[in-house]
Design an enzyme around this catalytic site. Structure first.
Site, PDB file in Angstrom:
ATOM      1  N   CYS A  25       0.836  -1.208   0.000  1.00 22.02           N
ATOM      2  CA  CYS A  25       0.000   0.000   0.000  1.00 22.02           C
ATOM      3  C   CYS A  25       0.866   1.252   0.000  1.00 22.02           C
ATOM      4  O   CYS A  25       1.684   1.456   0.908  1.00 22.02           O
ATOM      5  CB  CYS A  25      -0.924  -0.012   1.219  1.00 22.02           C
ATOM      6  N   ASP A  53      -1.395  16.416  -1.971  1.00 23.39           N
ATOM      7  CA  ASP A  53      -1.545  15.462  -3.071  1.00 23.39           C
ATOM      8  C   ASP A  53      -0.444  15.716  -4.100  1.00 23.39           C
ATOM      9  O   ASP A  53      -0.107  16.858  -4.408  1.00 23.39           O
ATOM     10  CB  ASP A  53      -2.928  15.619  -3.712  1.00 23.39           C
ATOM     11  N   HIS A  56      -6.434   2.794   0.390  1.00 22.06           N
ATOM     12  CA  HIS A  56      -6.226   3.122   1.791  1.00 22.06           C
ATOM     13  C   HIS A  56      -7.060   4.379   1.990  1.00 22.06           C
ATOM     14  O   HIS A  56      -6.818   5.388   1.305  1.00 22.06           O
ATOM     15  CB  HIS A  56      -4.722   3.374   2.056  1.00 22.06           C
ATOM     16  N   HIS A  79      -9.923  13.762   0.443  1.00 18.06           N
ATOM     17  CA  HIS A  79      -9.364  14.891  -0.299  1.00 18.06           C
ATOM     18  C   HIS A  79      -9.920  16.172   0.324  1.00 18.06           C
ATOM     19  O   HIS A  79     -11.141  16.317   0.458  1.00 18.06           O
ATOM     20  CB  HIS A  79      -9.805  14.843  -1.768  1.00 18.06           C
ATOM     21  N   ASN A 108     -13.378   9.184  -2.324  1.00 14.70           N
ATOM     22  CA  ASN A 108     -13.794   8.248  -3.364  1.00 14.70           C
ATOM     23  C   ASN A 108     -13.853   6.846  -2.774  1.00 14.70           C
ATOM     24  O   ASN A 108     -12.921   6.414  -2.094  1.00 14.70           O
ATOM     25  CB  ASN A 108     -12.819   8.309  -4.540  1.00 14.70           C
ATOM     26  N   HIS A 139      -8.809   7.702   2.282  1.00 14.01           N
ATOM     27  CA  HIS A 139      -8.270   9.066   2.315  1.00 14.01           C
ATOM     28  C   HIS A 139      -9.373  10.050   1.999  1.00 14.01           C
ATOM     29  O   HIS A 139     -10.329   9.740   1.287  1.00 14.01           O
ATOM     30  CB  HIS A 139      -7.100   9.225   1.345  1.00 14.01           C
ATOM     31  N   GLY A 195     -14.258   5.947  -8.210  1.00  8.51           N
ATOM     32  CA  GLY A 195     -13.065   6.724  -8.557  1.00  8.51           C
ATOM     33  C   GLY A 195     -11.886   6.524  -7.626  1.00  8.51           C
ATOM     34  O   GLY A 195     -10.900   7.263  -7.686  1.00  8.51           O
ATOM     35  N   HIS A 244      -4.445   1.034   8.376  1.00  6.27           N
ATOM     36  CA  HIS A 244      -4.871   0.710   7.016  1.00  6.27           C
ATOM     37  C   HIS A 244      -6.345   0.318   7.015  1.00  6.27           C
ATOM     38  O   HIS A 244      -6.696  -0.791   7.395  1.00  6.27           O
ATOM     39  CB  HIS A 244      -4.026  -0.414   6.414  1.00  6.27           C
TER      40      HIS A 244
END
Ligand code: 5GP
Ligand code: ZN
Length: 110
Positions: free
Chosen positions: A4, A30, A96, A100, A85, A98, A91, A46
């Site tokens: 990962c 990002d 793992h 945005h 997503n 996350h 998408g 995780h």
């Protein structure tokens, strides 16, 4: 998880441009920003995504969401958009969890 990419970032095996870190959460810019500010906020544990979150993992998800407010305050974000997503058809490319955090002048309707 050994394969990962975000676990490798957490372990320090892959560098990141870190914004915030605490016991449970890491936030970093990002690598391919989609807005003036594009920060990823992830649990150190995780967890694959929201759909895969187990009952005992929800407190960690809450900590991630709480930390988004800290990141926004620290980075002086007046407003921001949060996206997670979920699944390939949602998408998601990195499996793992996350979040945005997007902000800035390029942010328009979706
Ligand atoms: P997803 O499509 O899974 O919701 O988003 C994955 C995000 O991770 C993408 O926006 C992508 O640019 C970002 N990303 C992928 N690999 C790396 C990396 O090695 N470092 C950083 N900082 N971001 C990454
Ligand atoms: Zn991971």
């Amino acid at each position: 998880m050994s394969d990962c990419i975000f676990c490798k970032i957490i372990q320090g095996d892959i560098p990141c441009n870190k914004v915030y870190e605490d016991e449970h959460v890491l936030a970093f810019h990002d690598i391919a920003p989609k807005a003036d500010t594009h920060i990823l906020v992830i649990p150190k544990q995780h967890i694959v995504n929201l759909s895969a979150t187990t009952e005992d993992e929800w407190p960690i998800v809450t900590k991630v969401l709480q930390s988004i407010n800290k990141v926004a305050a620290q980075e002086n974000l007046e407003g921001f958009r949060v996206i997670s997503n979920n699944g390939e058809k949602g998408g998601q490319e990195v499996f793992h969890m996350h979040w945005h955090v997007l902000a800035g002048s390029k942010l328009t309707g979706f």
